[in-house]
Design an enzyme around this catalytic site. Structure first.
Site, PDB file in Angstrom:
ATOM      1  CB  THR A  83       4.203   6.312  -6.913  1.00  0.00           C
ATOM      2  OG1 THR A  83       4.155   7.503  -7.716  1.00  0.00           O
ATOM      3  CG2 THR A  83       4.797   6.627  -5.558  1.00  0.00           C
TER       4      THR A  83
ATOM      5  CE1 TYR B 163      -1.691  -4.169  14.983  1.00  0.00           C
ATOM      6  CE2 TYR B 163      -0.362  -2.850  16.487  1.00  0.00           C
ATOM      7  CZ  TYR B 163      -1.307  -2.928  15.484  1.00  0.00           C
ATOM      8  OH  TYR B 163      -1.862  -1.780  14.961  1.00  0.00           O
TER       9      TYR B 163
ATOM     10  CE  LYS C  53       7.974   3.913   1.517  1.00  0.00           C
ATOM     11  NZ  LYS C  53       6.774   3.196   1.244  1.00  0.00           N
TER      12      LYS C  53
ATOM     13  CB  SER D 127      -6.583  -4.102  13.440  1.00  0.00           C
ATOM     14  OG  SER D 127      -6.924  -2.781  13.852  1.00  0.00           O
TER      15      SER D 127
ATOM     16  CB  ALA E   5      -1.658  -3.159   4.134  1.00  0.00           C
ATOM     17  CD1 TRP E   6      -7.995  -0.945   0.313  1.00  0.00           C
ATOM     18  CD2 TRP E   6      -8.716  -2.362   1.884  1.00  0.00           C
ATOM     19  NE1 TRP E   6      -9.308  -1.216   0.052  1.00  0.00           N
ATOM     20  CE2 TRP E   6      -9.791  -2.082   0.995  1.00  0.00           C
ATOM     21  CE3 TRP E   6      -8.949  -3.228   2.960  1.00  0.00           C
ATOM     22  CZ2 TRP E   6     -11.052  -2.641   1.145  1.00  0.00           C
ATOM     23  CZ3 TRP E   6     -10.209  -3.779   3.115  1.00  0.00           C
ATOM     24  CH2 TRP E   6     -11.243  -3.497   2.218  1.00  0.00           C
ATOM     25  NE  ARG E   7      -3.909   3.433  -1.398  1.00  0.00           N
ATOM     26  CZ  ARG E   7      -2.776   3.684  -2.039  1.00  0.00           C
ATOM     27  NH1 ARG E   7      -2.678   3.441  -3.340  1.00  0.00           N
ATOM     28  NH2 ARG E   7      -1.740   4.182  -1.393  1.00  0.00           N
TER      29      ARG E   7
ATOM     30  CG  LEU F  62       2.079  -1.242  12.683  1.00  0.00           C
ATOM     31  CD1 LEU F  62       2.754  -1.914  13.876  1.00  0.00           C
ATOM     32  CD2 LEU F  62       0.610  -0.983  12.976  1.00  0.00           C
TER      33      LEU F  62
ATOM     34  CB  CYS G  83      -6.117  -2.097   9.140  1.00  0.00           C
ATOM     35  SG  CYS G  83      -6.541  -3.694   9.871  1.00  0.00           S
TER      36      CYS G  83
END
Length: 356
Positions: A254, A57, A96, A36, A16-18, A73, A12
């Protein structure tokens, strides 16, 4: 392109969230589940993105409705869980730095190839159209013959609890920021770049590297100076300096989807700034992953990229001089004693006479 590739997410992470999960649908993937170690964390993601929450996982990798996994991760866990996913028959998109160990890179890319699976290291910035524009201009001779590349990526200090400061989790500026600059340099270097050396500035308490630089070169004699760090004003840019000009991208790594990057061209008595098109590099990246999962030839291309990147990062770490300077934020910067101090603000003209 195969629509709706079923994907799972191991971990989590904030990225990944954004960014990555919101881009999945636009890129032709279908989020099935997020795993998670904490069920509450997984549930938070599941509630937002409308997917399954999985605790552990291993349990996610057992699901037959998942064809591919995304692994955001900490760096030190990338290889372990990429291998587990490949053994479970899943295509793998891994953040990466995937690894700086060449033997691990070769072993896992070999495992992926043997099972007909895609293993892709996620350098999202490569999927923004500004880089194709920059490469095209260089190939067309807009700056003459390339001579030197500079690439910079650094971020301000963060809380000491952040993952990037934890060596046991693969933290450090080289793997977090330097990996961008080393990868960007390869856009313009020849096919087999070599590391000439570098410098890593190490936390004086025996922690991670907080910054540094590396020098690469290719068979043509083109050099690339890659700078990175955690103790700087934010910067993510690169320049290609040629025999007749210089090309610069100031927001290289970015840019958000709505941003219109500026490309600057400089030549003798000439300067031009081009405002480029906005582009969603995350959606483009997911789309590329979905498409390449179906193309065995692409699997080999990604494997070569992974091994080359691991070899370069490993060489930087092995050849760099490591220093741990005794610095203090309370001590102002001072020039080297070998450099003359600036002249005092005095004038050789005679002072005016005082008013009578």
């Amino acid at each position: 392109m195969v629509d709706g590739l079923g994907m799972g997410v191991l971990g989590c992470a904030d990225i990944a969230w954004r960014r990555t999960i919101p881009a999945m649908r636009a890129g032709g993937a279908r989020l099935v589940a997020v795993a998670s170690r904490s069920r509450d964390k997984a549930r938070r993601f599941a509630d937002r993105f409308g997917c399954r929450a999985v605790q552990g996982y291993e349990r996610l990798l057992e699901r037959s409705d998942i064809a591919a996994v995304y692994i955001p991760l900490p760096n030190a866990l990338h290889a372990r869980w990429a291998e587990a996913a490949l053994l479970a028959g899943k295509h793998v998109l891994v953040e990466k730095s995937f690894t700086a160990d060449v033997a691990t890179a070769e072993r896992l890319t070999g495992l992926a190839e043997g099972r007909g699976l895609l293993l892709m290291e996620n350098f999202t910035f490569l999927h923004h159209s500004q880089h194709a524009t920059a490469r095209r201009l260089v190939l067309e001779g807009a700056i003459g013959t390339p001579r030197q590349i500079t690439a910079d990526f650094a971020i301000p200090p963060g809380p000491g609890s952040a993952l990037r400061y934890q060596p046991e989790l693969g933290g450090g500026a080289l793997l977090e920021c330097g990996t961008y600059t080393v990868r960007a340099a390869q856009l313009f270097l020849g096919p087999d770049p070599v590391v000439a050396g570098g410098l890593l500035v190490r936390d004086g308490d025996g922690g991670v590297d907080l910054g540094g630089g590396a020098l690469l070169y290719d068979a043509r004699g083109v050099t690339a100076h890659c700078s990175f760090g955690f103790t700087h004003m934010y910067r993510c840019a690169y320049s290609v300096w040629g025999s007749t000009g210089r090309l610069t991208l100031e927001w290289a790594f970015t840019p958000p989807p709505s941003a219109r990057p500026v490309l600057r061209l400089e030549r003798q008595d000439y300067r031009e700034e081009r405002v480029l098109a906005a582009d969603d590099q995350f959606a483009n990246m997911v789309r590329r992953f979905v498409e390449d999962a179906q193309r065995p030839q692409a699997h080999r291309e990604h494997a070569a990229d992974i091994v080359r990147q691991a070899r370069l990062l490993s060489a930087v770490a092995a050849t760099a001089r490591v220093i741990s300077p005794a610095t203090s934020e309370d001590r102002p910067w001072q020039p080297s004693p070998s450099c003359p101090a600036p002249c005092p603000a005095t004038s050789t003209r005679p002072s005016p006479s005082p008013a009578s």
